[in-house]
Design a protein around this motif. Structure first.
Motif, short mmCIF file in Angstrom:
data_model
loop_
_atom_site.label_atom_id
_atom_site.label_comp_id
_atom_site.label_asym_id
_atom_site.label_seq_id
_atom_site.Cartn_x
_atom_site.Cartn_y
_atom_site.Cartn_z
N ALA A 45 0.82 -1.22 0.00
CA ALA A 45 0.00 0.00 0.00
C ALA A 45 0.85 1.26 0.00
O ALA A 45 0.42 2.30 -0.55
CB ALA A 45 -0.95 -0.01 1.19
N ASP A 46 2.05 1.20 0.56
CA ASP A 46 2.90 2.40 0.59
C ASP A 46 3.43 2.78 -0.79
O ASP A 46 3.93 3.88 -0.99
CB ASP A 46 4.06 2.21 1.57
N LEU A 47 3.29 1.88 -1.76
CA LEU A 47 3.72 2.18 -3.14
C LEU A 47 2.62 2.85 -3.96
O LEU A 47 2.87 3.27 -5.09
CB LEU A 47 4.15 0.89 -3.85
N ARG A 48 1.42 2.94 -3.40
CA ARG A 48 0.28 3.49 -4.16
C ARG A 48 0.56 4.88 -4.71
O ARG A 48 0.42 5.12 -5.90
CB ARG A 48 -0.96 3.51 -3.28
N TRP A 49 0.93 5.81 -3.86
CA TRP A 49 1.11 7.19 -4.30
C TRP A 49 2.35 7.38 -5.14
O TRP A 49 2.28 8.10 -6.16
CB TRP A 49 1.04 8.14 -3.11
N PRO A 50 3.49 6.78 -4.81
CA PRO A 50 4.64 6.91 -5.72
C PRO A 50 4.34 6.33 -7.11
O PRO A 50 4.70 6.92 -8.13
CB PRO A 50 5.76 6.15 -5.03
N ALA A 51 3.67 5.18 -7.14
CA ALA A 51 3.35 4.57 -8.44
C ALA A 51 2.37 5.44 -9.22
O ALA A 51 2.50 5.60 -10.44
CB ALA A 51 2.77 3.17 -8.23
N THR A 52 1.40 6.02 -8.52
CA THR A 52 0.44 6.91 -9.17
C THR A 52 1.15 8.13 -9.74
O THR A 52 0.90 8.53 -10.88
CB THR A 52 -0.66 7.35 -8.19
N PHE A 53 2.05 8.71 -8.95
CA PHE A 53 2.80 9.88 -9.41
C PHE A 53 3.66 9.56 -10.63
O PHE A 53 3.67 10.29 -11.61
CB PHE A 53 3.67 10.44 -8.28
N VAL A 54 4.39 8.45 -10.56
CA VAL A 54 5.26 8.06 -11.67
C VAL A 54 4.44 7.82 -12.94
O VAL A 54 4.79 8.31 -14.01
CB VAL A 54 6.10 6.82 -11.29
N ALA A 55 3.35 7.08 -12.80
CA ALA A 55 2.51 6.78 -13.97
C ALA A 55 1.91 8.06 -14.55
O ALA A 55 1.89 8.26 -15.77
CB ALA A 55 1.42 5.80 -13.59
N ALA A 56 1.43 8.96 -13.68
CA ALA A 56 0.85 10.21 -14.16
C ALA A 56 1.91 11.08 -14.84
O ALA A 56 1.63 11.73 -15.86
CB ALA A 56 0.22 10.97 -12.99
N PHE A 57 3.14 11.07 -14.32
CA PHE A 57 4.21 11.83 -14.94
C PHE A 57 4.55 11.29 -16.33
O PHE A 57 4.73 12.07 -17.28
CB PHE A 57 5.47 11.81 -14.05
N VAL A 58 4.62 9.98 -16.46
CA VAL A 58 4.92 9.38 -17.76
C VAL A 58 3.82 9.73 -18.76
O VAL A 58 4.08 10.10 -19.91
CB VAL A 58 5.12 7.85 -17.64
#
Length: 159
Positions: A45-58
């Motif tokens: 669950a702690d990867l949710r926001w970093p993964a969301t940010f990375v995907a949105a940036f890409v």
């Protein structure tokens, strides 16, 4: 010239479709997917926001490429592609590709350091190599555009 106009028109249609799909991914699909993964796998669950940010940036970088490509197509249609203004849009595309390259490279390093299966690191390595090739290809194309712009300007001065 007729086939060029058709190609530009078709490309514009697909750029609009691509941009619309990217907006849906950026605002609905990717955040929802990462929220769902956080609910299903509470350990991650702690990867949710970093993964969301990375995907949105890409996705944002891809949107920048779409907009810049649209502008370059407009310049082609108006027969203004061989002007210094075109270099700005090509540089913007190169910058967006560079941003994706950095993010994917960082994710690759983080995955390699924590991976126990070679599958995901290999996919990320392949993606990083493809992005590198695209970026370098654009750098070469920019140099060709700059040379053609110089030649075009010189030819106009002669004529």
């Amino acid at each position: 010239m007729l086939s060029e106009n058709r190609a530009v028109a078709a490309l514009r249609v697909f750029l609009v479709v691509l941009f619309a799909i990217l907006v849906v991914f950026q605002t609905l699909s990717l955040p929802g997917q990462f929220r769902h993964q956080a609910e299903v796998n509470p350990n991650d669950a702690d990867l949710r926001w970093p993964a969301t940010f990375v995907a949105a940036f890409v996705v944002l970088c891809i949107q920048v490429v779409v907009v810049a490509t649209w502008q370059l197509l407009t310049m082609v249609k108006r027969d203004r592609i061989f002007t210094p203004a075109a270099t700005f849009w090509v540089n913007l595309i190169i910058g967006a590709i560079g941003g994706v390259w950095l993010v994917v490279g960082t994710v690759f390093l983080l995955v390699v350091l924590n991976a126990d299966d070679p599958g995901l690191p290999m996919v990320l390595l392949l993606l990083e190599v493809v992005i590198t090739v695209l970026g370098l290809l654009l750098v070469v194309m920019r140099a060709l555009l700059q040379r053609a712009t110089t030649l075009h300007t010189d030819m106009e001065a002669v004529i």
